[in-house]
Design a protein around this motif. Structure first.
Motif, PDB file in Angstrom:
ATOM      1  N   LYS A 190      29.282  33.674  21.950  1.00 34.58           N
ATOM      2  CA  LYS A 190      30.572  34.348  22.002  1.00 34.58           C
ATOM      3  C   LYS A 190      30.667  35.277  23.212  1.00 34.58           C
ATOM      4  O   LYS A 190      29.794  36.110  23.451  1.00 34.58           O
ATOM      5  CB  LYS A 190      30.788  35.162  20.726  1.00 34.58           C
ATOM      6  N   GLY A 191      31.755  35.112  23.974  1.00 33.41           N
ATOM      7  CA  GLY A 191      32.057  36.023  25.052  1.00 33.41           C
ATOM      8  C   GLY A 191      31.300  35.798  26.335  1.00 33.41           C
ATOM      9  O   GLY A 191      31.454  36.563  27.287  1.00 33.41           O
ATOM     10  N   ILE A 192      30.502  34.740  26.423  1.00 34.23           N
ATOM     11  CA  ILE A 192      29.698  34.481  27.610  1.00 34.23           C
ATOM     12  C   ILE A 192      29.995  33.075  28.118  1.00 34.23           C
ATOM     13  O   ILE A 192      29.621  32.084  27.483  1.00 34.23           O
ATOM     14  CB  ILE A 192      28.195  34.649  27.323  1.00 34.23           C
ATOM     15  N   LEU A 193      30.733  32.988  29.208  1.00 38.51           N
ATOM     16  CA  LEU A 193      31.069  31.695  29.816  1.00 38.51           C
ATOM     17  C   LEU A 193      31.657  30.741  28.781  1.00 38.51           C
ATOM     18  O   LEU A 193      31.325  29.554  28.743  1.00 38.51           O
ATOM     19  CB  LEU A 193      29.834  31.095  30.493  1.00 38.51           C
ATOM     20  N   ASP A 194      32.558  31.277  27.945  1.00 36.75           N
ATOM     21  CA  ASP A 194      33.114  30.500  26.831  1.00 36.75           C
ATOM     22  C   ASP A 194      34.637  30.501  26.818  1.00 36.75           C
ATOM     23  O   ASP A 194      35.249  30.139  25.813  1.00 36.75           O
ATOM     24  CB  ASP A 194      32.602  31.050  25.493  1.00 36.75           C
ATOM     25  N   GLY A 221      26.828  24.005  27.938  1.00 33.55           N
ATOM     26  CA  GLY A 221      28.012  23.454  28.596  1.00 33.55           C
ATOM     27  C   GLY A 221      29.196  23.591  27.660  1.00 33.55           C
ATOM     28  O   GLY A 221      29.581  24.667  27.271  1.00 33.55           O
ATOM     29  N   HIS A 222      29.793  22.426  27.317  1.00 32.71           N
ATOM     30  CA  HIS A 222      30.837  22.341  26.286  1.00 32.71           C
ATOM     31  C   HIS A 222      32.198  22.843  26.763  1.00 32.71           C
ATOM     32  O   HIS A 222      33.201  22.153  26.616  1.00 32.71           O
ATOM     33  CB  HIS A 222      30.387  23.090  25.033  1.00 32.71           C
ATOM     34  N   ILE A 223      32.237  24.044  27.326  1.00 29.76           N
ATOM     35  CA  ILE A 223      33.501  24.613  27.781  1.00 29.76           C
ATOM     36  C   ILE A 223      33.604  24.387  29.287  1.00 29.76           C
ATOM     37  O   ILE A 223      33.075  25.150  30.103  1.00 29.76           O
ATOM     38  CB  ILE A 223      33.584  26.116  27.442  1.00 29.76           C
ATOM     39  N   HIS A 224      34.321  23.332  29.646  1.00 30.64           N
ATOM     40  CA  HIS A 224      34.378  22.900  31.043  1.00 30.64           C
ATOM     41  C   HIS A 224      34.944  23.980  31.961  1.00 30.64           C
ATOM     42  O   HIS A 224      34.549  24.097  33.126  1.00 30.64           O
ATOM     43  CB  HIS A 224      35.227  21.640  31.174  1.00 30.64           C
ATOM     44  N   GLU A 225      35.894  24.755  31.455  1.00 23.45           N
ATOM     45  CA  GLU A 225      36.596  25.735  32.279  1.00 23.45           C
ATOM     46  C   GLU A 225      35.709  26.884  32.717  1.00 23.45           C
ATOM     47  O   GLU A 225      36.061  27.629  33.648  1.00 23.45           O
ATOM     48  CB  GLU A 225      37.788  26.321  31.502  1.00 23.45           C
ATOM     49  N   SER A 226      34.557  27.063  32.077  1.00 25.15           N
ATOM     50  CA  SER A 226      33.740  28.257  32.308  1.00 25.15           C
ATOM     51  C   SER A 226      32.404  27.967  32.967  1.00 25.15           C
ATOM     52  O   SER A 226      31.439  28.720  32.796  1.00 25.15           O
ATOM     53  CB  SER A 226      33.527  29.004  30.981  1.00 25.15           C
ATOM     54  N   ASN A 227      32.332  26.883  33.745  1.00 27.77           N
ATOM     55  CA  ASN A 227      31.113  26.609  34.508  1.00 27.77           C
ATOM     56  C   ASN A 227      30.740  27.828  35.353  1.00 27.77           C
ATOM     57  O   ASN A 227      31.590  28.440  35.989  1.00 27.77           O
ATOM     58  CB  ASN A 227      31.332  25.395  35.410  1.00 27.77           C
ATOM     59  N   ASN A 281      26.359  28.046  32.262  1.00 30.18           N
ATOM     60  CA  ASN A 281      27.251  26.990  31.785  1.00 30.18           C
ATOM     61  C   ASN A 281      27.257  25.915  32.864  1.00 30.18           C
ATOM     62  O   ASN A 281      27.806  26.115  33.950  1.00 30.18           O
ATOM     63  CB  ASN A 281      28.663  27.520  31.539  1.00 30.18           C
ATOM     64  N   ALA A 282      26.635  24.776  32.570  1.00 34.08           N
ATOM     65  CA  ALA A 282      26.379  23.747  33.575  1.00 34.08           C
ATOM     66  C   ALA A 282      27.266  22.523  33.416  1.00 34.08           C
ATOM     67  O   ALA A 282      26.905  21.439  33.874  1.00 34.08           O
ATOM     68  CB  ALA A 282      24.910  23.340  33.528  1.00 34.08           C
ATOM     69  N   ALA A 283      28.432  22.668  32.772  1.00 37.10           N
ATOM     70  CA  ALA A 283      29.355  21.532  32.635  1.00 37.10           C
ATOM     71  C   ALA A 283      29.793  21.063  34.016  1.00 37.10           C
ATOM     72  O   ALA A 283      30.376  21.842  34.781  1.00 37.10           O
ATOM     73  CB  ALA A 283      30.560  21.938  31.799  1.00 37.10           C
ATOM     74  N   ILE A 284      29.530  19.806  34.346  1.00 36.47           N
ATOM     75  CA  ILE A 284      29.926  19.317  35.673  1.00 36.47           C
ATOM     76  C   ILE A 284      31.383  18.866  35.691  1.00 36.47           C
ATOM     77  O   ILE A 284      31.982  18.753  36.756  1.00 36.47           O
ATOM     78  CB  ILE A 284      29.013  18.184  36.184  1.00 36.47           C
ATOM     79  N   MET A 285      31.957  18.624  34.514  1.00 32.66           N
ATOM     80  CA  MET A 285      33.356  18.207  34.441  1.00 32.66           C
ATOM     81  C   MET A 285      34.275  19.434  34.416  1.00 32.66           C
ATOM     82  O   MET A 285      33.953  20.456  33.827  1.00 32.66           O
ATOM     83  CB  MET A 285      33.603  17.358  33.192  1.00 32.66           C
ATOM     84  N   THR A 286      35.425  19.285  35.041  1.00 35.15           N
ATOM     85  CA  THR A 286      36.449  20.312  34.985  1.00 35.15           C
ATOM     86  C   THR A 286      37.270  20.131  33.709  1.00 35.15           C
ATOM     87  O   THR A 286      37.039  19.203  32.921  1.00 35.15           O
ATOM     88  CB  THR A 286      37.383  20.205  36.187  1.00 35.15           C
ATOM     89  N   MET A 287      38.264  21.004  33.532  1.00 39.08           N
ATOM     90  CA  MET A 287      39.158  20.880  32.392  1.00 39.08           C
ATOM     91  C   MET A 287      39.847  19.516  32.371  1.00 39.08           C
ATOM     92  O   MET A 287      40.126  18.955  31.323  1.00 39.08           O
ATOM     93  CB  MET A 287      40.201  21.999  32.433  1.00 39.08           C
ATOM     94  N   GLY A 288      40.102  18.971  33.561  1.00 40.84           N
ATOM     95  CA  GLY A 288      40.735  17.655  33.671  1.00 40.84           C
ATOM     96  C   GLY A 288      39.757  16.499  33.657  1.00 40.84           C
ATOM     97  O   GLY A 288      40.115  15.377  34.013  1.00 40.84           O
ATOM     98  N   HIS A 289      38.516  16.754  33.245  1.00 39.20           N
ATOM     99  CA  HIS A 289      37.471  15.731  33.161  1.00 39.20           C
ATOM    100  C   HIS A 289      37.202  15.062  34.509  1.00 39.20           C
ATOM    101  O   HIS A 289      37.012  13.847  34.602  1.00 39.20           O
ATOM    102  CB  HIS A 289      37.814  14.688  32.085  1.00 39.20           C
ATOM    103  N   LYS A 290      37.154  15.871  35.555  1.00 37.12           N
ATOM    104  CA  LYS A 290      36.751  15.411  36.878  1.00 37.12           C
ATOM    105  C   LYS A 290      35.410  16.068  37.215  1.00 37.12           C
ATOM    106  O   LYS A 290      35.232  17.269  37.006  1.00 37.12           O
ATOM    107  CB  LYS A 290      37.790  15.797  37.934  1.00 37.12           C
ATOM    108  N   PRO A 291      34.455  15.308  37.766  1.00 37.21           N
ATOM    109  CA  PRO A 291      33.103  15.851  38.014  1.00 37.21           C
ATOM    110  C   PRO A 291      33.043  16.698  39.280  1.00 37.21           C
ATOM    111  O   PRO A 291      32.292  16.414  40.212  1.00 37.21           O
ATOM    112  CB  PRO A 291      32.250  14.588  38.122  1.00 37.21           C
ATOM    113  N   LYS A 292      33.807  17.775  39.293  1.00 39.94           N
ATOM    114  CA  LYS A 292      33.928  18.602  40.493  1.00 39.94           C
ATOM    115  C   LYS A 292      33.086  19.871  40.449  1.00 39.94           C
ATOM    116  O   LYS A 292      33.085  20.639  41.410  1.00 39.94           O
ATOM    117  CB  LYS A 292      35.403  18.960  40.713  1.00 39.94           C
ATOM    118  N   ASN A 293      32.401  20.112  39.345  1.00 41.41           N
ATOM    119  CA  ASN A 293      31.514  21.280  39.263  1.00 41.41           C
ATOM    120  C   ASN A 293      30.098  20.867  39.656  1.00 41.41           C
ATOM    121  O   ASN A 293      29.581  19.860  39.176  1.00 41.41           O
ATOM    122  CB  ASN A 293      31.483  21.840  37.841  1.00 41.41           C
ATOM    123  N   ALA A 294      29.482  21.663  40.503  1.00 44.72           N
ATOM    124  CA  ALA A 294      28.097  21.393  40.889  1.00 44.72           C
ATOM    125  C   ALA A 294      27.157  21.759  39.747  1.00 44.72           C
ATOM    126  O   ALA A 294      27.439  22.671  38.963  1.00 44.72           O
ATOM    127  CB  ALA A 294      27.731  22.197  42.132  1.00 44.72           C
TER     128      ALA A 294
END
Length: 306
Positions: A190-194, A221-227, A281-294
């Motif tokens: 809770k409250g950390i990159l979420d 990961g899980h929360i793409h918006e908070s990489n 938070n290492a989600a490589i996908m963005t909110m739009g499910h594009k692999p734009k996060n390193a």
């Protein structure tokens, strides 16, 4: 000749690859490209696929097999439906698909890719360098939208009955143990990159466990918006606080000024002894499910086994 008490160890942390394939540029710029930096350990925090399926798991394993790492540790996430036995049998009453999915993630192709599929719990590893570490893993996240690996918010998977918050029930069969070096879950605390459009949706009970354990690193990961990453410093609460004395305060750094991801160079983390935790938070996908996060490449000083 003197031996070092710690060994610098490189971890490549990724999550939410959702059927990602190297070389597929349909999603535009892809920071995760071949060749990846040579690392000691690859950590995949779940959501290998969109909705599971043996062919999708096999595709994920082939992708992971191209990453140069001595040790590759993988957990599922809420999208990897048929890896969750209770979810799959409850929704489809077909245990064979679950068995096939597990066989895919633990069979010949996984061996060829060098992938170790981890069940919820604590695992210990020693690398060729002599570096050793313990890691707690869990694929579970708070229930929403009827996805897999779910629990209710008043259920605590991470703490024993005497450690839970008021009005919360411990359902932990594999609680996070004190002294563990790394925690890898699919979802955030809770409250950390979420943060997502629905607000801060991380798990209070997971945060409570982290406050108790204070690992070197917690990756998810899980929360793409908070990489991204945050550094958490644990401080004792002031006298008279309404919180239990054993629960420390959280001081988050770089929240307003996020740390720039130096990938493919490593982010060198000097954690101190149970005083600070690096949240990733290492989600490589963005909110739009594009692999734009390193992905995040993190260098940790680990104790030597000798």
């Amino acid at each position: 000749m003197a031996r070092h008490s710690t060994i610098a160890t490189k971890f490549l942390v990724i999550s939410d690859t959702h059927n990602f394939e190297f070389g597929n540029t349909s999603g535009g710029l892809q920071p995760l490209q071949l060749p990846t930096p040579k690392v000691d350990v690859l950590l995949h925090c779940g959501d290998l696929t969109e909705v599971g399926g043996v062919s999708s798991f096999e595709k994920a394993l082939k992708m992971l097999g191209k990453i140069d790492a001595e040790l590759k540790l993988v957990i599922p996430g809420n999208h990897d439906l048929d890896l969750d036995k209770s979810y799959w049998e409850g929704h489809y009453n077909d245990p064979e698909d679950h068995n096939l999915a597990i066989n895919a993630m633990t069979g010949r192709l996984a061996d060829e890719a060098g992938v170790s599929y981890l069940n919820e719990g604590t695992h210990s590893f020693t690398l060729k360098s002599g570096a050793k570490f313990t890691i707690y893993v869990s694929p579970y996240t708070p229930a929403f939208c009827d996805w897999a690996f779910a629990y209710e918010r008043n259920e605590d998977r991470y703490n024993r009955p005497h450690q839970v918050a008021h009005a919360v029930t411990s359902i932990a069969t594999e609680p996070i143990p004190d002294g563990v070096d790394i925690v890898m879950t699919h979802g955030p605390p809770k409250g950390i990159l979420d943060w997502c459009p629905g607000g801060n949706v991380g798990c209070d009970n997971l945060l409570r466990a982290l406050q108790r354990v204070k690992p070197m690193m917690h990756c998810f990961g899980h929360i793409h918006e908070s990489n991204g990453v945050e550094v958490i410093e644990w401080k004792k609460r002031a006298a008279g606080s309404s919180f239990p004395e054993e629960v420390d305060s959280i001081h988050k750094y770089f929240e307003e000024d996020p740390i720039e991801n130096p990938y493919p160079e490593p982010f060198v983390w000097e954690h101190g002894h149970r005083k600070r935790t690096l949240a990733v938070n290492a989600a490589i996908m963005t909110m739009g499910h594009k692999p734009k996060n390193a992905p995040w490449l993190v260098s940790l000083e680990l104790p030597c086994s000798v």
